[in-house]
Write an enzyme that holds these catalytic residues in place. Structure first.
Site, PDB file in Angstrom:
ATOM      1  N   ARG A 184     -28.321 -28.230   5.508  1.00  0.00           N
ATOM      2  CA  ARG A 184     -28.978 -29.422   4.965  1.00  0.00           C
ATOM      3  C   ARG A 184     -28.878 -30.614   5.911  1.00  0.00           C
ATOM      4  O   ARG A 184     -29.841 -31.358   6.086  1.00  0.00           O
ATOM      5  CB  ARG A 184     -28.310 -29.742   3.626  1.00  0.00           C
ATOM      6  CG  ARG A 184     -28.928 -30.875   2.893  1.00  0.00           C
ATOM      7  CD  ARG A 184     -28.432 -30.853   1.455  1.00  0.00           C
ATOM      8  NE  ARG A 184     -28.728 -32.128   0.804  1.00  0.00           N
ATOM      9  CZ  ARG A 184     -28.265 -32.451  -0.381  1.00  0.00           C
ATOM     10  NH1 ARG A 184     -27.505 -31.620  -1.054  1.00  0.00           N
ATOM     11  NH2 ARG A 184     -28.569 -33.622  -0.906  1.00  0.00           N
ATOM     12  N   TYR A 215     -27.130 -17.022   8.117  1.00  0.00           N
ATOM     13  CA  TYR A 215     -27.631 -18.406   8.077  1.00  0.00           C
ATOM     14  C   TYR A 215     -28.214 -18.796   9.435  1.00  0.00           C
ATOM     15  O   TYR A 215     -29.179 -19.551   9.517  1.00  0.00           O
ATOM     16  CB  TYR A 215     -26.525 -19.389   7.679  1.00  0.00           C
ATOM     17  CG  TYR A 215     -26.431 -19.631   6.189  1.00  0.00           C
ATOM     18  CD1 TYR A 215     -25.778 -18.724   5.356  1.00  0.00           C
ATOM     19  CD2 TYR A 215     -26.993 -20.767   5.602  1.00  0.00           C
ATOM     20  CE1 TYR A 215     -25.687 -18.940   3.985  1.00  0.00           C
ATOM     21  CE2 TYR A 215     -26.904 -20.991   4.235  1.00  0.00           C
ATOM     22  CZ  TYR A 215     -26.253 -20.075   3.435  1.00  0.00           C
ATOM     23  OH  TYR A 215     -26.172 -20.292   2.084  1.00  0.00           O
ATOM     24  N   TYR A 235      -8.328 -10.721   2.422  1.00  0.00           N
ATOM     25  CA  TYR A 235      -8.432 -11.603   3.585  1.00  0.00           C
ATOM     26  C   TYR A 235      -9.416 -11.024   4.596  1.00  0.00           C
ATOM     27  O   TYR A 235     -10.378 -11.689   5.003  1.00  0.00           O
ATOM     28  CB  TYR A 235      -7.042 -11.759   4.193  1.00  0.00           C
ATOM     29  CG  TYR A 235      -6.941 -12.714   5.355  1.00  0.00           C
ATOM     30  CD1 TYR A 235      -7.062 -14.090   5.177  1.00  0.00           C
ATOM     31  CD2 TYR A 235      -6.683 -12.238   6.636  1.00  0.00           C
ATOM     32  CE1 TYR A 235      -6.933 -14.960   6.247  1.00  0.00           C
ATOM     33  CE2 TYR A 235      -6.544 -13.108   7.711  1.00  0.00           C
ATOM     34  CZ  TYR A 235      -6.670 -14.471   7.506  1.00  0.00           C
ATOM     35  OH  TYR A 235      -6.538 -15.326   8.577  1.00  0.00           O
ATOM     36  N   THR A 258     -12.450 -18.121  -1.614  1.00  0.00           N
ATOM     37  CA  THR A 258     -12.335 -19.205  -0.628  1.00  0.00           C
ATOM     38  C   THR A 258     -13.107 -18.858   0.637  1.00  0.00           C
ATOM     39  O   THR A 258     -13.869 -19.681   1.159  1.00  0.00           O
ATOM     40  CB  THR A 258     -10.848 -19.476  -0.310  1.00  0.00           C
ATOM     41  OG1 THR A 258     -10.218 -19.940  -1.503  1.00  0.00           O
ATOM     42  CG2 THR A 258     -10.685 -20.507   0.794  1.00  0.00           C
TER      43      THR A 258
HETATM   44  P1  NAD Z   1      -2.681 -22.655   6.617  1.00  0.00           P
HETATM   45  O1  NAD Z   1      -2.403 -21.868   5.368  1.00  0.00           O
HETATM   46  O2  NAD Z   1      -1.594 -23.467   7.178  1.00  0.00           O
HETATM   47  O3  NAD Z   1      -3.933 -23.597   6.396  1.00  0.00           O
HETATM   48  C1  NAD Z   1      -4.994 -23.316   5.529  1.00  0.00           C
HETATM   49  C2  NAD Z   1      -5.412 -24.601   4.848  1.00  0.00           C
HETATM   50  O4  NAD Z   1      -6.524 -24.336   3.977  1.00  0.00           O
HETATM   51  C3  NAD Z   1      -4.300 -25.184   3.960  1.00  0.00           C
HETATM   52  O5  NAD Z   1      -4.179 -26.565   4.197  1.00  0.00           O
HETATM   53  C4  NAD Z   1      -4.784 -24.896   2.544  1.00  0.00           C
HETATM   54  O6  NAD Z   1      -4.282 -25.810   1.594  1.00  0.00           O
HETATM   55  C5  NAD Z   1      -6.291 -24.970   2.733  1.00  0.00           C
HETATM   56  N1  NAD Z   1      -7.016 -24.231   1.690  1.00  0.00           N
HETATM   57  C6  NAD Z   1      -6.789 -22.973   1.248  1.00  0.00           C
HETATM   58  N2  NAD Z   1      -7.677 -22.647   0.289  1.00  0.00           N
HETATM   59  C7  NAD Z   1      -8.501 -23.731   0.136  1.00  0.00           C
HETATM   60  C8  NAD Z   1      -9.607 -24.006  -0.703  1.00  0.00           C
HETATM   61  N3  NAD Z   1     -10.071 -23.107  -1.597  1.00  0.00           N
HETATM   62  N4  NAD Z   1     -10.213 -25.217  -0.605  1.00  0.00           N
HETATM   63  C9  NAD Z   1      -9.761 -26.145   0.288  1.00  0.00           C
HETATM   64  N5  NAD Z   1      -8.702 -25.940   1.108  1.00  0.00           N
HETATM   65  C10 NAD Z   1      -8.087 -24.726   1.033  1.00  0.00           C
HETATM   66  O7  NAD Z   1      -3.216 -21.594   7.701  1.00  0.00           O
HETATM   67  P2  NAD Z   1      -3.573 -21.807   9.250  1.00  0.00           P
HETATM   68  O8  NAD Z   1      -2.710 -20.920  10.032  1.00  0.00           O
HETATM   69  O9  NAD Z   1      -3.660 -23.253   9.571  1.00  0.00           O
HETATM   70  O10 NAD Z   1      -5.034 -21.170   9.291  1.00  0.00           O
HETATM   71  C11 NAD Z   1      -6.202 -21.973   9.304  1.00  0.00           C
HETATM   72  C12 NAD Z   1      -7.424 -21.076   9.438  1.00  0.00           C
HETATM   73  O11 NAD Z   1      -7.339 -20.321  10.639  1.00  0.00           O
HETATM   74  C13 NAD Z   1      -7.564 -20.073   8.304  1.00  0.00           C
HETATM   75  O12 NAD Z   1      -8.921 -19.951   7.964  1.00  0.00           O
HETATM   76  C14 NAD Z   1      -7.060 -18.788   8.908  1.00  0.00           C
HETATM   77  O13 NAD Z   1      -7.655 -17.657   8.319  1.00  0.00           O
HETATM   78  C15 NAD Z   1      -7.457 -18.945  10.364  1.00  0.00           C
HETATM   79  N6  NAD Z   1      -6.589 -18.143  11.240  1.00  0.00           N
HETATM   80  C16 NAD Z   1      -5.314 -18.538  11.529  1.00  0.00           C
HETATM   81  C17 NAD Z   1      -4.508 -17.760  12.330  1.00  0.00           C
HETATM   82  C18 NAD Z   1      -3.099 -18.154  12.708  1.00  0.00           C
HETATM   83  O14 NAD Z   1      -2.412 -17.366  13.373  1.00  0.00           O
HETATM   84  N7  NAD Z   1      -2.619 -19.320  12.392  1.00  0.00           N
HETATM   85  C19 NAD Z   1      -5.000 -16.538  12.835  1.00  0.00           C
HETATM   86  C20 NAD Z   1      -6.293 -16.147  12.490  1.00  0.00           C
HETATM   87  C21 NAD Z   1      -7.080 -16.967  11.702  1.00  0.00           C
END
Ligand code: NAD
Ligand code: UDP
Length: 311
Positions: free
Chosen positions: A106, A159, A145, A92
């Site tokens: 693109r 990129y 991760y 992912t």
């Molecule tokens: P979350 O798990 O609530 O949201 C992630 C979303 O991505 C979900 O809706 C899930 O269904 C979707 N998803 C997962 N794999 C997918 C795929 N292969 N194709 C399409 N959709 C997919 O997590 P979040 O806390 O909302 O985090 C969102 C982003 O922010 C993530 O990339 C996470 O790494 C980053 N992030 C969050 C935090 C935090 O504290 N919340 C901290 C650091 C980074």
């Protein structure tokens, strides 16, 4: 006039709050999600809005659309959820980045990557600045991760260098707030749900490890500000609340704020769990004129109210 914006992971915690914010700012929003950790309940209230669309799609597969901006948030973020299918998590982050960067190239869209403080691993530099290269175990349980996100950052910068893609990389530190999944296993949701349902509060380790917790509205302000910078600003930029708490302090605050009779119990610390984490946000202050405004207790109050409706 508003922009047309793609939000991958738009049904998740941060993504659904971001979709709502971008719509409120007068934009057209396309939410792309495979609903692995996200939920339609987070976005159902937006579905009557003619400027909002939902696409069920997996970012590991190419996707084509014409938009002005892409926020790439798709990736499970809680340790339990990203370790559930570790290979899929790497795919992912890596294939998702390749597909979304290819799209951005693109269609000449700006693209923002939701990167993470986990790129610093278990940090030996404290607080963490963007210059620090990190201390990550490349073969550990968290590596699916951490290394996936590090590879995604590398892809973004390559990129940019090779194809002039307009990139923005935001390193997000622990963020909490309404629309977190109550069962996602992260510390804020776990402690609040345990306190509200009078279950034991599970501290992993002795509770002396630290985290710095940012309220979702603050974080998203910073994220949108970074997207709105000129093309010369690529990041990486840290975003988080620099006020640091031990996990034991967090447990005590949640117990006090909920008036709960829950007891604290201690469980083993998971492997490679970072012992300390606190962002240096000097760069975000200078580049974005941004810093968090909402103190922990104010944010927790709103989050506790949200979780009360989920019991
Ligand atoms: P979350 O798990 O609530 O949201 C992630 C979303 O991505 C979900 O809706 C899930 O269904 C979707 N998803 C997962 N794999 C997918 C795929 N292969 N194709 C399409 N959709 C997919 O997590 P979040 O806390 O909302 O985090 C969102 C982003 O922010 C993530 O990339 C996470 O790494 C980053 N992030 C969050 C935090 C935090 O504290 N919340 C901290 C650091 C980074
Ligand atoms: N943690 C805890 N009890 C829980 C859940 C998490 O003590 O029920 C600890 C975890 O070991 C880590 C910190 O809280 O030290 C933050 O965990 P989280 O999963 O929220 O995010 P991380 O920052 O580790 O990715």
């Amino acid at each position: 006039m508003g922009k047309r914006i793609l939000v991958t992971g738009g049904a998740g915690f941060l993504g659904s709050n971001l979709c709502e914010k971008l719509l409120n700012d007068g934009n057209e929003v396309i939410c792309l999600d495979n609903f692995f950790t996200g939920n339609k309940k987070n976005i159902v209230h937006l579905m009557n809005n003619p400027y909002f669309e939902v696409i069920r799609h997996d970012v590991t597969m190419p996707y084509f659309i014409e938009v002005d901006e892409i926020y790439n948030l798709a990736c499970p973020a809680s340790p339990i959820q990203y370790q559930y299918n570790a290979i899929k998590t790497i795919k992912t982050s890596v294939m998702g980045a390749i597909n979304m960067l290819g799209l951005a190239k693109r269609i000449r869209a700006k693209i923002l990557q939701a990167s993470t403080s986990e790129v610093y691993g278990d940090p030996e530099v404290h607080p963490q600045t963007e210059e620090y290269w990190g201390h990550v175990n490349p073969i550990g349980l968290r590596s699916c991760y951490d290394e996936g996100k590090r590879c995604a950052e590398s892809l973004f910068f390559n990129y940019h260098r090779q194809n002039n893609v307009r990139i923005k990389v935001l390193r997000i530190f622990n963020t909490y707030g309404p629309k977190m999944d109550k069962e996602d296993g992260r510390v804020v949701s776990n402690f609040i749900m345990q306190a509200l349902t009078k279950k034991d509060i599970t501290i992993f380790g002795d509770g002396s490890q630290t985290r710095s917790f940012c309220y979702v509205d603050d974080l998203l302000d910073g994220m949108v500000k970074l997207m709105n910078t000129g093309d010369e600003v690529t990041g990486p930029v840290n975003a988080g609340n620099p006020v640091e708490f031990t996990i034991l302090q967090l447990a005590e605050i949640v117990i006090r704020m909920t008036g709960s009779s829950s007891k604290i119990i201690y469980e083993p610390l998971p492997a490679d769990d970072p012992l300390q984490r606190k962002p240096d946000i000097t760069k975000a202050q200078a580049l974005l004129n941004w810093e968090p405004k909402i103190p922990l207790e104010e944010g927790l109050k709103k989050t506790i109210e949200y979780f009360k409706t989920k019991i």
